[in-house]
Scaffold this active site. Structure first.
Site, PDB file in Angstrom:
ATOM      1  N   LYS A 193      29.222  -4.330 -32.024  1.00 12.51           N
ATOM      2  CA  LYS A 193      30.071  -4.760 -32.876  1.00 12.51           C
ATOM      3  C   LYS A 193      30.009  -6.291 -33.237  1.00 12.51           C
ATOM      4  O   LYS A 193      30.970  -7.214 -33.036  1.00 12.51           O
ATOM      5  CB  LYS A 193      31.415  -5.050 -32.271  1.00 12.51           C
ATOM      6  CG  LYS A 193      32.158  -3.467 -32.018  1.00 12.51           C
ATOM      7  CD  LYS A 193      33.272  -3.498 -30.821  1.00 12.51           C
ATOM      8  CE  LYS A 193      33.600  -1.971 -30.671  1.00 12.51           C
ATOM      9  NZ  LYS A 193      34.533  -1.869 -29.710  1.00 12.51           N
ATOM     10  N   ASP A 236      36.758   3.627 -33.559  1.00  8.27           N
ATOM     11  CA  ASP A 236      36.887   2.154 -32.978  1.00  8.27           C
ATOM     12  C   ASP A 236      36.210   1.577 -34.371  1.00  8.27           C
ATOM     13  O   ASP A 236      34.897   1.279 -34.481  1.00  8.27           O
ATOM     14  CB  ASP A 236      35.783   2.032 -32.016  1.00  8.27           C
ATOM     15  CG  ASP A 236      35.851   0.657 -31.236  1.00  8.27           C
ATOM     16  OD1 ASP A 236      36.697  -0.211 -32.015  1.00  8.27           O
ATOM     17  OD2 ASP A 236      35.604   0.592 -30.306  1.00  8.27           O
ATOM     18  N   HIS A 244      43.508  -4.980 -60.654  1.00 11.43           N
ATOM     19  CA  HIS A 244      44.187  -5.207 -59.384  1.00 11.43           C
ATOM     20  C   HIS A 244      45.694  -5.503 -59.853  1.00 11.43           C
ATOM     21  O   HIS A 244      46.588  -5.221 -59.116  1.00 11.43           O
ATOM     22  CB  HIS A 244      43.493  -6.532 -58.555  1.00 11.43           C
ATOM     23  CG  HIS A 244      42.648  -6.177 -57.899  1.00 11.43           C
ATOM     24  ND1 HIS A 244      42.834  -6.494 -56.307  1.00 11.43           N
ATOM     25  CD2 HIS A 244      41.391  -5.740 -57.562  1.00 11.43           C
ATOM     26  CE1 HIS A 244      42.184  -6.098 -55.536  1.00 11.43           C
ATOM     27  NE2 HIS A 244      40.970  -5.792 -56.166  1.00 11.43           N
ATOM     28  N   GLU A 283      45.174  -2.758 -48.385  1.00  9.87           N
ATOM     29  CA  GLU A 283      44.720  -3.065 -49.707  1.00  9.87           C
ATOM     30  C   GLU A 283      44.681  -1.686 -50.536  1.00  9.87           C
ATOM     31  O   GLU A 283      44.058  -1.314 -50.770  1.00  9.87           O
ATOM     32  CB  GLU A 283      43.257  -3.463 -49.575  1.00  9.87           C
ATOM     33  CG  GLU A 283      42.740  -4.425 -48.431  1.00  9.87           C
ATOM     34  CD  GLU A 283      43.807  -5.540 -48.667  1.00  9.87           C
ATOM     35  OE1 GLU A 283      43.861  -6.226 -49.729  1.00  9.87           O
ATOM     36  OE2 GLU A 283      44.240  -6.075 -47.476  1.00  9.87           O
TER      37      GLU A 283
END
Lengths: 348, 348, 348, 348
Positions: B165, B241, B337, B34
């Site tokens: 997670k 991670d 953007h 992105e």
């Protein structure tokens, strides 16, 4: 120059056998620093090939969403506007369709808090994950709506009721991305030989850990061991916006013992956000990966992304099944990790 | 061979100015598909350099956790065992310390559901994120405890009350990873010139979008616009991670108008899981990145990781501030953007 | 005059047999408009008397909490103050003890969001539920702390991190009220004859409905069928603040099949807020009810309330067991409701 | 005999002035052991009468729900059945309408987890809260569906995706009960004289306590100070099933400063479950209360319940406004509680 890219270690694992809404016998790429993930998914993949139907894929729904925030003087004004707006769905849909031939408005959900009006636009977006498409659509829709309703004012293009890359309940309930369930029926002998456990023990672990344990952890629409690991690895390797693992990992593992020791095992992923075209997908290695995955074929819009969604969900199932099986046996998890890391050091 | 790595586009952005628990004037690497993220964080970084104190860092807590599951015949048996076990904390701590000189047991939280006993072990783990250290510790502790209490049996090395997670409440409340708050005080003229908005409008947006909008979305201990984006990019570029963005992104943006139009802006990240040594950190480009970030210095154990945590949190603040400012203005988000993507295509 | 009271229909049901931390053979009063609740709890009570140990009670923890909110200039100031305050625990505890001989400060949890400092005070409060005691304590503690730290200012006596009568995660994780687990082991023949089902079917229903169904509903630390019904009825009949059913109902039902068709059934209620003295307890009918329940005896402080907590939890188990058993059989729920309502109309 | 009823102390407070979807100048009954609630709601009521429009009521939606659980062999089978069932909506609706002229099926939401199929039926139920009506409907619909789909089997009449009397996200998002927003605009002088505070301070408190404080508490779609107190009191006094305060209390308080110190104050209650006919409503004192409230008039079906919902929501606003105002001032809450309890003891 090394600063231009971050090279994430990547291996193709499989093939996985898929049937149902996606039919495939296909390797998948996993980009990760956690090398034990490769053999873990690999074990699940091997099992999928030993079962006639493999992993069965059901694609339940697909949509991408963006919520916009409008501000009124009070709730009554917000409610009147809201009813008028949802009543003019066809006009809103026409605005969306005029922007892109792949975007189609399928739903507008509303929520009013005091004088604040949140409109959640849901679109199908073909083979794109649709982040940009829904933002572009929301912008056009806001302009249209503010034109109709000068008593409303602009609040925000995104009002967080979307909800992008956040742990929320709305995505699973109203839908965001693709909703996919994958399941597999594993005969008792494979459970014993390949997974080194029994259906009864794995079912029991799933209840105690993924369902009860997640409940006391205060989990939100989430009952699994480690979906996030598999999602991250395959998202990175296929050019997805991997921050969507936040909502993507909110899924449910459910298992049952069937017959005499067979294992029914399923992963339900209600908010899987993937695309095969759009932002990031034209990078050469992404193009390669998607081509190798069979997700660059000339198909009906949405079909390639659907295939990718099925492959991702099946990959999640492989890793989830493997880890849960390991955790039924005291000591197995650590032993296999240590073993893998030693192997990995040797091979470097 | 291209299949061996996934090359994530990466840029160093900044420098960011940090004061408080971490003092630095430092660029940070962002690996992401992105591309608009780079100038977005860059704008925040520029503002940090225009303010004397820059972004102030407060590191509140640090720990890594693993919950293990034991099974008893009934609740009374589980409770008796639980009281005995927590009463022998010193013995448990000795077991942990014997394994690694960097691991130290600091807490054992317990939860009983029927006949199930969940013990959540919390350790400090020096400069490592500590995933493997806590699993190794949990394995040794389980063996010790099952030795003491033959009336208990093995349930699971991980009982999901850890919680790794996953979107849960327990991590923010009991702690997991580093708890970091970063804040900045931006004078009114910078708010106007650099952010093209006012403190009042940004504060209002934060309430309506991040607090109210997240509430109706059913968010869990989460009230922000897009922490996940910045976390993913800097985690990938520094060998973390990155699946830990799931809990890492559960943080809160809080802003106030101060004096005559100045902006107080803060990001609270209670569960930031980072390390500068351990799994994945010996990859050459990770070593390079950590060295360049000043996180490979010869310091007290934990200091390098603390510095990294501060840099990560400050990066989150930069991106969050920039996006929220953009969303106060109708149309700005999409324009920037589109502009960036056009530029980006030209520069390729 | 009819406007002075609201007469809630009430019946005493039982007796229930309790063992473990509470030993009793005791009827309980249920005030409710939902008359089917009486026979439903009654069935569970009957089963408890047919089992030698009856319902076994484990009281795990007890405390009452109030969080207060302080405001600082920034996070660093809040953190410095927070560390000083928690370091002076003994002085805080002395302040609390000086107010009431039944109040004792046992914990202070802190949370910082930007410049906001939340302190969550936990007290044991003897036989009182403790709502007023903790508010009184918080007021004195705030004054003391603001005296120590003039750089802090008053935010709110209650900062919602308490958290009173709200669906949150913090109460179950850090504790509020009494944490009680009740369980029972029911032989296969009683499961068949009294509950008209089997252990296997009830366990399966509990997984699919209470665990999986609650998960997709987006439940928060809650996995049960209808704890709220029993809690409301017994809270009202014993003079409790029944609005505490909001957090009280966040509990978990967990069941296992044992041996050859026996049923292990448990209800875990981590946040049960009850008292036998204090506000509302001097109303004559409340005094009567508590006396009849054996909760007005001359015992160690906290013992009477502990007994009440055990009776409440056991009542919850009776109603939960009964409803779940009914739902294993298609059509049984509605038939029994219709039957009861017909009887109830006849008997009026 | 005293065991036959539980006499909850009750007072009528007000009148409250309501406009908008409910027009009334009406006292409301509050049954509670917490006597400070009466003057607290009374203060809000007085303010409502001092403002021309009083409390403005917006009724956004109404429905009652029950989810039923079906079991299939696998997800593909569940999905095929689900699509067939939702495609036969008209036949399902006819079955519901045949049971009761007040019940109308308006929605069927589906969710699939592995091989489990949850169907959430939504009905309008006229003036009844609809608990029994939806259960009766679900029973008939299950029979119909199992007749169509012999490959499905009965799971549970209620699959907890309903979700009754539990803290969940689904109710607020998909709707359950009436969704009502009440708001009021209070001139600055009334804020000062009646509430002894300022709009700015109350708005600030609402953000810090109800929004940020609830977020760190891990609240679920809930941001208020004490809705549960008012809901319990008026539910009991009007014969409602007061266990529905569990979901009813999941609402949001939102306030803004307007103009020069005026206060916009709102309470949004998305899941307010009330009825004026049905179970419990024929008790003489309930009939009296509903009659006095003007909720027994000869109106269109649903109108009486809508009026009651508006009165309940306005009562919530009165109590919420009053408590928040008190908490802006250090010491005020405890002083007024102590004062009231002393008065209350004198008056006994």
């Amino acid at each position: 120059m090394s600063g231009d890219i971050t090279p994430i270690p990547t291996r193709w694992v499989g093939p996985l056998r898929l049937t149902g809404d996606v039919e495939a016998e296909q390797d998948v790429p996993l980009a990760t620093y956690e090398s034990p993930l490769w053999p873990s998914v690999g074990r699940g993949a091997r099992i999928s090939r030993l079962v006639a139907d493999g992993i069965r894929v059901s694609v339940i729904d697909e949509r991408m969403t963006r919520s916009s925030l409008f501000v009124a003087a009070d709730a009554a004004t917000a409610l009147r506007a809201s009813r008028d707006i949802t009543g003019r769905f066809a006009e809103l849909a026409a605005t969306v369709s005029a922007q892109s031939r792949h975007a189609r408005l399928i739903d507008v959900d509303t929520e009013i808090v005091g004088n604040l009006l949140y409109l959640r636009f849901a679109l199908t977006t073909g083979d794109a994950s649709g982040h940009n498409m829904v933002t572009l659509a929301a912008e056009a829709l806001m302009a249209q709506i503010l034109g109709w309703h000068p008593e409303l004012s602009y609040g925000s293009i995104s009002g967080n009721y979307c909800s992008d890359k956040k742990a929320t309940a709305v995505n699973g309930i109203l839908g965001r991305g693709r909703s996919v369930v994958v399941d597999i029926l594993i005969p008792a002998d494979l459970v014993r030989d390949q997974l080194r456990t029994t259906a009864a023990r794995l079912v029991e672990l799933n209840v105690r850990k993924n369902l009860v344990g997640s409940t006391i952890a205060g989990a939100l629409r989430s009952a699994n061991a480690h979906y996030a690991n598999m999602l991250l690895a395959i998202f990175l390797a296929t050019g997805q916006d991997a921050a969507n693992i936040v909502e993507g990992s909110q899924g449910i593992t459910y298992a049952e013992e069937r017959g005499d020791g067979d294992l029914y095992f399923s992963c339900s992923l209600p908010t899987l956000i993937v695309g095969t075209v759009g932002n990031g997908k034209d990078l050469p290695f992404v193009d390669d990966a998607l081509t190798r995955l069979g997700c660059r074929e000339d198909r009906e819009p949405g079909e390639n992304a659907r295939r990718l969604a099925g492959l991702v969900a099946a990959t999640v199932l492989c890793g989830e099944l493997s880890l849960l099986a390991a955790q039924t046996n005291q000591g197995e998890l650590m032993q296999s990790h240590l073993l893998l890391e030693r192997r990995s050091e040797t091979s470097r």
